[in-house]
Design a protein around this motif. Structure first.
Motif, PDB file in Angstrom:
ATOM      1  N   UNK A  76      -8.768  13.475  59.472  1.00  0.00           N
ATOM      2  CA  UNK A  76     -10.092  13.047  59.913  1.00  0.00           C
ATOM      3  C   UNK A  76     -10.691  12.165  58.824  1.00  0.00           C
ATOM      4  N   UNK A  77     -11.065  10.944  59.206  1.00  0.00           N
ATOM      5  CA  UNK A  77     -11.692  10.016  58.266  1.00  0.00           C
ATOM      6  C   UNK A  77     -13.165   9.870  58.655  1.00  0.00           C
ATOM      7  N   UNK A  78     -14.066  10.044  57.675  1.00  0.00           N
ATOM      8  CA  UNK A  78     -15.502  10.007  57.971  1.00  0.00           C
ATOM      9  C   UNK A  78     -16.030   8.589  58.184  1.00  0.00           C
ATOM     10  N   UNK A  79     -15.614   7.980  59.267  1.00  0.00           N
ATOM     11  CA  UNK A  79     -16.112   6.656  59.638  1.00  0.00           C
ATOM     12  C   UNK A  79     -17.096   6.824  60.781  1.00  0.00           C
ATOM     13  N   UNK A  80     -17.690   5.731  61.209  1.00  0.00           N
ATOM     14  CA  UNK A  80     -18.599   5.787  62.369  1.00  0.00           C
ATOM     15  C   UNK A  80     -18.014   4.912  63.459  1.00  0.00           C
ATOM     16  N   UNK A  81     -17.512   5.463  64.559  1.00  0.00           N
ATOM     17  CA  UNK A  81     -17.336   6.896  64.797  1.00  0.00           C
ATOM     18  C   UNK A  81     -16.198   7.469  63.958  1.00  0.00           C
ATOM     19  N   UNK A  82     -16.099   8.786  63.928  1.00  0.00           N
ATOM     20  CA  UNK A  82     -15.056   9.468  63.158  1.00  0.00           C
ATOM     21  C   UNK A  82     -13.684   9.011  63.641  1.00  0.00           C
ATOM     22  N   UNK A  83     -12.769   8.772  62.709  1.00  0.00           N
ATOM     23  CA  UNK A  83     -11.407   8.373  63.037  1.00  0.00           C
ATOM     24  C   UNK A  83     -10.488   9.568  62.802  1.00  0.00           C
ATOM     25  N   UNK A  84      -9.756   9.962  63.839  1.00  0.00           N
ATOM     26  CA  UNK A  84      -8.803  11.063  63.743  1.00  0.00           C
ATOM     27  C   UNK A  84      -7.423  10.509  64.066  1.00  0.00           C
ATOM     28  N   UNK A  85      -6.476  10.744  63.166  1.00  0.00           N
ATOM     29  CA  UNK A  85      -5.103  10.300  63.403  1.00  0.00           C
ATOM     30  C   UNK A  85      -4.156  11.493  63.303  1.00  0.00           C
ATOM     31  N   UNK A  86      -3.009  11.334  63.943  1.00  0.00           N
ATOM     32  CA  UNK A  86      -1.949  12.339  63.925  1.00  0.00           C
ATOM     33  C   UNK A  86      -0.693  11.672  63.391  1.00  0.00           C
ATOM     34  N   UNK A  87       0.020  12.406  62.545  1.00  0.00           N
ATOM     35  CA  UNK A  87       1.216  11.854  61.919  1.00  0.00           C
ATOM     36  C   UNK A  87       2.232  12.974  61.727  1.00  0.00           C
ATOM     37  N   UNK A  88       3.507  12.655  61.875  1.00  0.00           N
ATOM     38  CA  UNK A  88       4.554  13.655  61.696  1.00  0.00           C
ATOM     39  C   UNK A  88       4.667  14.077  60.235  1.00  0.00           C
ATOM     40  N   UNK A  89       4.897  15.368  60.030  1.00  0.00           N
ATOM     41  CA  UNK A  89       5.238  15.876  58.705  1.00  0.00           C
ATOM     42  C   UNK A  89       6.749  15.685  58.529  1.00  0.00           C
ATOM     43  N   UNK A  90       7.261  16.037  57.366  1.00  0.00           N
ATOM     44  CA  UNK A  90       8.711  15.974  57.158  1.00  0.00           C
ATOM     45  C   UNK A  90       9.432  16.897  58.140  1.00  0.00           C
ATOM     46  N   UNK A  91       8.842  18.062  58.391  1.00  0.00           N
ATOM     47  CA  UNK A  91       9.428  18.996  59.350  1.00  0.00           C
ATOM     48  C   UNK A  91       9.418  18.390  60.752  1.00  0.00           C
ATOM     49  N   UNK A  92       8.313  17.783  61.139  1.00  0.00           N
ATOM     50  CA  UNK A  92       8.211  17.128  62.439  1.00  0.00           C
ATOM     51  C   UNK A  92       9.170  15.964  62.568  1.00  0.00           C
ATOM     52  N   UNK A  93       9.336  15.229  61.488  1.00  0.00           N
ATOM     53  CA  UNK A  93      10.261  14.098  61.491  1.00  0.00           C
ATOM     54  C   UNK A  93      11.700  14.571  61.688  1.00  0.00           C
ATOM     55  N   UNK A  94      12.042  15.705  61.085  1.00  0.00           N
ATOM     56  CA  UNK A  94      13.405  16.235  61.267  1.00  0.00           C
ATOM     57  C   UNK A  94      13.636  16.636  62.726  1.00  0.00           C
ATOM     58  N   UNK A  95      12.617  17.164  63.385  1.00  0.00           N
ATOM     59  CA  UNK A  95      12.737  17.502  64.806  1.00  0.00           C
ATOM     60  C   UNK A  95      12.729  16.244  65.669  1.00  0.00           C
ATOM     61  N   UNK A  96      11.967  15.241  65.261  1.00  0.00           N
ATOM     62  CA  UNK A  96      11.907  13.974  66.004  1.00  0.00           C
ATOM     63  C   UNK A  96      13.292  13.370  66.168  1.00  0.00           C
ATOM     64  N   UNK A  97      14.128  13.476  65.146  1.00  0.00           N
ATOM     65  CA  UNK A  97      15.475  12.903  65.237  1.00  0.00           C
ATOM     66  C   UNK A  97      16.254  13.528  66.395  1.00  0.00           C
ATOM     67  N   UNK A  98      16.010  14.798  66.677  1.00  0.00           N
ATOM     68  CA  UNK A  98      16.672  15.451  67.804  1.00  0.00           C
ATOM     69  C   UNK A  98      16.027  15.078  69.137  1.00  0.00           C
ATOM     70  N   UNK A  99      14.694  15.066  69.176  1.00  0.00           N
ATOM     71  CA  UNK A  99      14.016  14.767  70.439  1.00  0.00           C
ATOM     72  C   UNK A  99      14.240  13.323  70.858  1.00  0.00           C
ATOM     73  N   UNK A 100      14.373  12.427  69.892  1.00  0.00           N
ATOM     74  CA  UNK A 100      14.683  11.030  70.221  1.00  0.00           C
ATOM     75  C   UNK A 100      16.003  10.971  70.987  1.00  0.00           C
ATOM     76  N   UNK A 101      16.974  11.746  70.538  1.00  0.00           N
ATOM     77  CA  UNK A 101      18.262  11.783  71.221  1.00  0.00           C
ATOM     78  C   UNK A 101      18.157  12.331  72.638  1.00  0.00           C
ATOM     79  N   UNK A 102      17.341  13.355  72.830  1.00  0.00           N
ATOM     80  CA  UNK A 102      17.129  13.907  74.177  1.00  0.00           C
ATOM     81  C   UNK A 102      16.502  12.865  75.101  1.00  0.00           C
ATOM     82  N   UNK A 103      15.492  12.192  74.607  1.00  0.00           N
ATOM     83  CA  UNK A 103      14.810  11.175  75.412  1.00  0.00           C
ATOM     84  C   UNK A 103      15.767  10.034  75.754  1.00  0.00           C
ATOM     85  N   UNK A 104      16.528   9.587  74.795  1.00  0.00           N
ATOM     86  CA  UNK A 104      17.481   8.505  75.043  1.00  0.00           C
ATOM     87  C   UNK A 104      18.554   8.938  76.030  1.00  0.00           C
TER      88      UNK A 104
END
Length: 143
Positions: free
Chosen positions: A94-122
């Motif tokens: 959460x960044x205190x801008x006007x309006x507030x900016x909220x972003x989502x980003x993968x952690x290292x753990x999420x990135x390791x799972x992403x490599x598998x889910x990318x394969x499922x989607x493909x």
């Protein structure tokens, strides 16, 4: 007398998703959800391609994810993002801008799972014609 580390190692060795009470089954249930797979692919940067080329992971705003994930309800997207954050697969900033900016980003753990889910989607995208043909054949035999 077993130490906490010994108990943790024993519990880890005993994780078995085939058992109803195993926490790994609950995790498997979460990560096999279509919205989880698509969110991980989106945050992993796999949004513009169909051919299999991958892109760099990126932070995305809620509104970007909502536009990209056709058909996801606001409630489902919010619940899924919260669950992924709780599991340590993504981080919400959460960044205190006007309006507030909220972003989502993968952690290292999420990135390791992403490599598998990318394969499922493909796989799903690559084999959809074949699956549709099998469905048609099956339905014709069934009727």
């Amino acid at each position: 007398m077993a130490t906490k580390a010994d108990e943790k190692a024993q519990a880890k060795a005993e994780y078995n998703a085939f058992l109803a009470v195993c926490p790994s089954r609950q995790l498997l249930d979460r990560i096999s959800d279509k919205w989880v797979v698509l969110i991980l692919c989106a945050l992993g940067g796999d949004t513009a391609e169909r051919s299999g080329a991958s892109h760099a992971p990126k932070a995305m705003r809620y509104s970007e994810l909502a536009r990209l994930l056709a058909g996801v309800s606001q409630k489902m997207l919010t619940q899924t993002l919260r669950a992924l954050e709780r599991d340590g697969l993504l981080v919400r900033t959460v960044k205190p801008t006007v309006p507030v900016t909220v972003t989502y980003e993968l952690t290292d753990l999420g990135l390791s799972l992403h490599h598998l889910t990318r394969g499922l989607r493909q796989w799903a995208q690559t084999h959809m014609e074949e699956v549709l043909a099998h469905r048609e054949d099956h339905d014709a035999r069934a009727s």
